[in-house]
Design a protein around this motif. Structure first.
Motif, PDB file in Angstrom:
ATOM      1  N   VAL A  83      40.186  49.046  37.287  1.00  0.00           N
ATOM      2  CA  VAL A  83      41.068  48.608  38.367  1.00  0.00           C
ATOM      3  C   VAL A  83      41.946  47.471  37.860  1.00  0.00           C
ATOM      4  CG1 VAL A  83      41.195  47.661  40.696  1.00  0.00           C
ATOM      5  CG2 VAL A  83      39.343  49.237  40.092  1.00  0.00           C
ATOM      6  N   TRP A  84      43.230  47.628  38.028  1.00  0.00           N
ATOM      7  CA  TRP A  84      44.196  46.616  37.616  1.00  0.00           C
ATOM      8  C   TRP A  84      44.640  45.849  38.863  1.00  0.00           C
ATOM      9  CZ3 TRP A  84      49.826  48.050  35.845  1.00  0.00           C
ATOM     10  CH2 TRP A  84      50.520  46.878  35.534  1.00  0.00           C
ATOM     11  N   TYR A  85      44.188  44.618  38.976  1.00  0.00           N
ATOM     12  CA  TYR A  85      44.558  43.781  40.124  1.00  0.00           C
ATOM     13  C   TYR A  85      45.928  43.170  39.864  1.00  0.00           C
ATOM     14  CZ  TYR A  85      44.656  39.702  43.213  1.00  0.00           C
ATOM     15  OH  TYR A  85      45.042  38.752  44.137  1.00  0.00           O
ATOM     16  N   GLN A  86      46.904  43.565  40.678  1.00  0.00           N
ATOM     17  CA  GLN A  86      48.279  43.073  40.550  1.00  0.00           C
ATOM     18  C   GLN A  86      48.614  42.151  41.711  1.00  0.00           C
ATOM     19  OE1 GLN A  86      50.034  47.278  39.643  1.00  0.00           O
ATOM     20  NE2 GLN A  86      51.444  45.787  38.764  1.00  0.00           N
ATOM     21  N   MET A 118      44.642  42.968  46.734  1.00  0.00           N
ATOM     22  CA  MET A 118      43.326  42.433  47.063  1.00  0.00           C
ATOM     23  C   MET A 118      42.555  43.296  48.065  1.00  0.00           C
ATOM     24  SD  MET A 118      40.911  40.428  46.484  1.00  0.00           S
ATOM     25  CE  MET A 118      41.696  39.400  45.252  1.00  0.00           C
ATOM     26  N   PRO A 119      43.164  43.793  49.169  1.00  0.00           N
ATOM     27  CA  PRO A 119      42.400  44.637  50.099  1.00  0.00           C
ATOM     28  C   PRO A 119      41.822  45.886  49.426  1.00  0.00           C
ATOM     29  CG  PRO A 119      44.386  43.846  51.155  1.00  0.00           C
ATOM     30  CD  PRO A 119      44.509  43.476  49.705  1.00  0.00           C
ATOM     31  N   LEU A 120      42.630  46.560  48.597  1.00  0.00           N
ATOM     32  CA  LEU A 120      42.142  47.757  47.916  1.00  0.00           C
ATOM     33  C   LEU A 120      41.077  47.394  46.886  1.00  0.00           C
ATOM     34  CD1 LEU A 120      42.178  50.746  47.343  1.00  0.00           C
ATOM     35  CD2 LEU A 120      44.174  50.403  45.850  1.00  0.00           C
ATOM     36  N   LEU A 121      41.266  46.270  46.216  1.00  0.00           N
ATOM     37  CA  LEU A 121      40.279  45.828  45.223  1.00  0.00           C
ATOM     38  C   LEU A 121      38.917  45.613  45.881  1.00  0.00           C
ATOM     39  CD1 LEU A 121      39.470  44.822  42.405  1.00  0.00           C
ATOM     40  CD2 LEU A 121      40.275  42.550  43.083  1.00  0.00           C
ATOM     41  N   LYS A 122      38.899  44.971  47.053  1.00  0.00           N
ATOM     42  CA  LYS A 122      37.640  44.745  47.769  1.00  0.00           C
ATOM     43  C   LYS A 122      36.947  46.065  48.084  1.00  0.00           C
ATOM     44  CE  LYS A 122      39.077  40.422  50.028  1.00  0.00           C
ATOM     45  NZ  LYS A 122      39.362  39.768  51.341  1.00  0.00           N
ATOM     46  N   ALA A 123      37.724  47.054  48.512  1.00  0.00           N
ATOM     47  CA  ALA A 123      37.150  48.361  48.848  1.00  0.00           C
ATOM     48  C   ALA A 123      36.571  49.036  47.605  1.00  0.00           C
ATOM     49  CB  ALA A 123      38.225  49.245  49.488  1.00  0.00           C
ATOM     50  N   LEU A 146      39.852  36.608  43.044  1.00  0.00           N
ATOM     51  CA  LEU A 146      39.384  37.768  42.295  1.00  0.00           C
ATOM     52  C   LEU A 146      37.970  37.545  41.763  1.00  0.00           C
ATOM     53  CD1 LEU A 146      39.528  40.323  40.491  1.00  0.00           C
ATOM     54  CD2 LEU A 146      40.782  38.931  38.827  1.00  0.00           C
ATOM     55  N   LEU A 147      37.731  36.398  41.152  1.00  0.00           N
ATOM     56  CA  LEU A 147      36.423  36.117  40.570  1.00  0.00           C
ATOM     57  C   LEU A 147      35.339  35.978  41.640  1.00  0.00           C
ATOM     58  CD1 LEU A 147      37.523  33.636  37.761  1.00  0.00           C
ATOM     59  CD2 LEU A 147      36.853  36.027  37.504  1.00  0.00           C
ATOM     60  N   THR A 148      35.714  35.437  42.790  1.00  0.00           N
ATOM     61  CA  THR A 148      34.751  35.311  43.894  1.00  0.00           C
ATOM     62  C   THR A 148      34.356  36.684  44.427  1.00  0.00           C
ATOM     63  OG1 THR A 148      35.637  33.149  44.542  1.00  0.00           O
ATOM     64  CG2 THR A 148      34.360  34.359  46.196  1.00  0.00           C
ATOM     65  N   GLN A 149      35.349  37.549  44.620  1.00  0.00           N
ATOM     66  CA  GLN A 149      35.062  38.904  45.103  1.00  0.00           C
ATOM     67  C   GLN A 149      34.214  39.681  44.096  1.00  0.00           C
ATOM     68  OE1 GLN A 149      35.653  40.149  48.078  1.00  0.00           O
ATOM     69  NE2 GLN A 149      36.671  38.263  48.748  1.00  0.00           N
ATOM     70  N   ALA A 153      30.298  41.396  44.616  1.00  0.00           N
ATOM     71  CA  ALA A 153      30.520  42.830  44.824  1.00  0.00           C
ATOM     72  C   ALA A 153      29.194  43.584  44.879  1.00  0.00           C
ATOM     73  CB  ALA A 153      31.388  43.388  43.705  1.00  0.00           C
ATOM     74  N   ALA A 154      29.229  44.781  45.488  1.00  0.00           N
ATOM     75  CA  ALA A 154      28.025  45.609  45.590  1.00  0.00           C
ATOM     76  C   ALA A 154      27.455  45.900  44.206  1.00  0.00           C
ATOM     77  CB  ALA A 154      28.359  46.913  46.319  1.00  0.00           C
ATOM     78  N   GLN A 155      28.334  46.197  43.258  1.00  0.00           N
ATOM     79  CA  GLN A 155      27.931  46.337  41.855  1.00  0.00           C
ATOM     80  C   GLN A 155      28.883  45.479  41.032  1.00  0.00           C
ATOM     81  OE1 GLN A 155      26.966  50.204  40.363  1.00  0.00           O
ATOM     82  NE2 GLN A 155      27.589  49.719  38.282  1.00  0.00           N
ATOM     83  N   LYS A 156      28.355  44.422  40.443  1.00  0.00           N
ATOM     84  CA  LYS A 156      29.195  43.446  39.769  1.00  0.00           C
ATOM     85  C   LYS A 156      30.009  44.089  38.652  1.00  0.00           C
ATOM     86  CE  LYS A 156      29.040  38.889  37.592  1.00  0.00           C
ATOM     87  NZ  LYS A 156      28.161  37.800  37.102  1.00  0.00           N
ATOM     88  N   PRO A 157      31.339  43.933  38.665  1.00  0.00           N
ATOM     89  CA  PRO A 157      32.180  44.544  37.638  1.00  0.00           C
ATOM     90  C   PRO A 157      32.296  43.648  36.405  1.00  0.00           C
ATOM     91  CG  PRO A 157      33.567  43.414  39.203  1.00  0.00           C
ATOM     92  CD  PRO A 157      32.140  43.234  39.694  1.00  0.00           C
ATOM     93  N   LYS A 158      32.820  44.224  35.335  1.00  0.00           N
ATOM     94  CA  LYS A 158      33.238  43.436  34.173  1.00  0.00           C
ATOM     95  C   LYS A 158      34.688  43.031  34.421  1.00  0.00           C
ATOM     96  CE  LYS A 158      32.062  46.857  31.464  1.00  0.00           C
ATOM     97  NZ  LYS A 158      31.128  47.660  32.298  1.00  0.00           N
ATOM     98  N   VAL A 159      35.001  41.760  34.251  1.00  0.00           N
ATOM     99  CA  VAL A 159      36.350  41.246  34.505  1.00  0.00           C
ATOM    100  C   VAL A 159      36.997  40.842  33.191  1.00  0.00           C
ATOM    101  CG1 VAL A 159      37.735  39.489  35.674  1.00  0.00           C
ATOM    102  CG2 VAL A 159      35.697  40.429  36.798  1.00  0.00           C
ATOM    103  N   ILE A 160      38.218  41.311  32.976  1.00  0.00           N
ATOM    104  CA  ILE A 160      39.005  40.933  31.803  1.00  0.00           C
ATOM    105  C   ILE A 160      40.179  40.091  32.280  1.00  0.00           C
ATOM    106  CG2 ILE A 160      40.251  41.740  29.769  1.00  0.00           C
ATOM    107  CD1 ILE A 160      38.889  44.452  30.137  1.00  0.00           C
ATOM    108  N   GLY A 161      40.320  38.891  31.721  1.00  0.00           N
ATOM    109  CA  GLY A 161      41.383  37.994  32.149  1.00  0.00           C
ATOM    110  C   GLY A 161      42.108  37.332  30.993  1.00  0.00           C
ATOM    111  N   MET A 162      42.715  36.199  31.284  1.00  0.00           N
ATOM    112  CA  MET A 162      43.538  35.486  30.314  1.00  0.00           C
ATOM    113  C   MET A 162      42.815  34.259  29.769  1.00  0.00           C
ATOM    114  SD  MET A 162      46.352  37.276  30.303  1.00  0.00           S
ATOM    115  CE  MET A 162      47.562  36.181  29.527  1.00  0.00           C
ATOM    116  N   ARG A 163      43.120  33.928  28.534  1.00  0.00           N
ATOM    117  CA  ARG A 163      42.524  32.745  27.904  1.00  0.00           C
ATOM    118  C   ARG A 163      42.816  31.483  28.702  1.00  0.00           C
ATOM    119  NH1 ARG A 163      44.417  28.544  25.482  1.00  0.00           N
ATOM    120  NH2 ARG A 163      46.518  29.377  25.659  1.00  0.00           N
TER     121      ARG A 163
END
Length: 277
Positions: A83-86, A118-123, A146-149, A153-163
């Protein structure tokens, strides 16, 4: 100096750049004339220096980060939901466009990248599916949400971000906002390595003071960059270095360090050469 028109990097010992621009000006001219490599360590390179092919910069470039993130995301898209959060914020638009273009270059046509607000990301986070979330935003409020959600989350995702996220006190100085994400960087201190811990203990014992990663720049530059530049890096004791050095030949202008490592920011620590899991 051999007197040849073209002097290779390995024919002359490099010089580490002075801290102030005023002190650097005469040295830049001298080294360019004598074809001696210079290592520039300041955060931002002055525009009038970018055409100097004997100049080396160790700063992390955003374009290189985006390319590494796009490659990692493309690999993940082949095995799980990505999922790409824009945010669509003006400050993020350029990075988001570049990332989308790079992902399409690295990914197979069948591998899907789900764009989400954000709404779609939560779903999607509550769907229970294994998920990798990617964000290129440098907006603190958006990243924190984003990091709080992701954390709850129901199943914790792997998050890729910026340095750049690792430098925000909102993420690295507040226990309530403990974060867990991956990023790419030219510099990352691995506090989990025993040899690095021992080095810190020895330093504290001798000098009654703690090392910061910036205190190690001199050690890394002398041992790491100089060893790489003169071709004897394999003979040097690299344990304890937190920087990687890779300077591909430039098409024009100066050399930029492409030696990025995959790092993980977890429990307020940076893990170098992290496993993506």
């Amino acid at each position: 100096y051999t007197g040849e028109d073209t002097l290779s990097l390995h024919d002359a010992l490099p010089i580490c750049f002075p801290v102030t621009i005023r002190a650097a000006v005469p040295l830049v001219e001298f080294c360019q004339q004598k074809k001696i490599p210079l290592l520039y360590q300041a955060p931002k390179l002055p525009m009038n220096y970018v055409q100097n092919r004997f100049l080396y910069s160790v700063t992390t470039e955003t374009d290189r980060q985006l390319a590494c993130i796009a490659q990692l995301s493309a690999n993940q898209a082949a095995i799980e939901q990505v999922v790409w959060y824009q945010t669509n914020l003006p400050s993020d638009t350029s990075r988001e466009k570049n990332f989308g273009r790079l992902f399409n270059q690295f990914s197979a046509p069948k591998n899907r990248l789900i764009s989400a607000d954000m709404p779609l990301l939560k779903a999607l986070l509550n769907s229970g599916k294994p998920t990798t979330v990617v964000s290129l935003s440098n907006d603190k409020k958006a990243v924190q949400e984003l990091l709080t959600q992701s954390k709850f989350a129901a199943q914790k995702p792997k998050v890729i971000g910026m340095r750049e996220w690792t430098e925000w006190k909102e993420l690295n100085a507040n226990v309530d906002n403990e974060s867990d994400f991956y990023f790419f960087s030219t510099s990352c201190m691995d506090y989990e390595r025993l040899d690095v811990k021992e080095m810190h203990k020895t330093y504290r014992t001798l000098f009654h003071s703690d090392l910061s990663k910036f205190s190690l720049f001199g050690y890394d530059v002398i041992l790491g960059f100089v060893g790489w530049s003169v071709g004897c890096e394999r003979e040097l004791p690299y344990k304890g270095l937190f920087m990687d050095f890779e300077f591909p030949k430039p098409i024009e202008g100066y050399h930029s360090n492409f030696g990025l490592s995959l790092c993980r920011f977890k429990e307020f620590k940076q893990e170098k050469n992290a496993r993506f899991e």
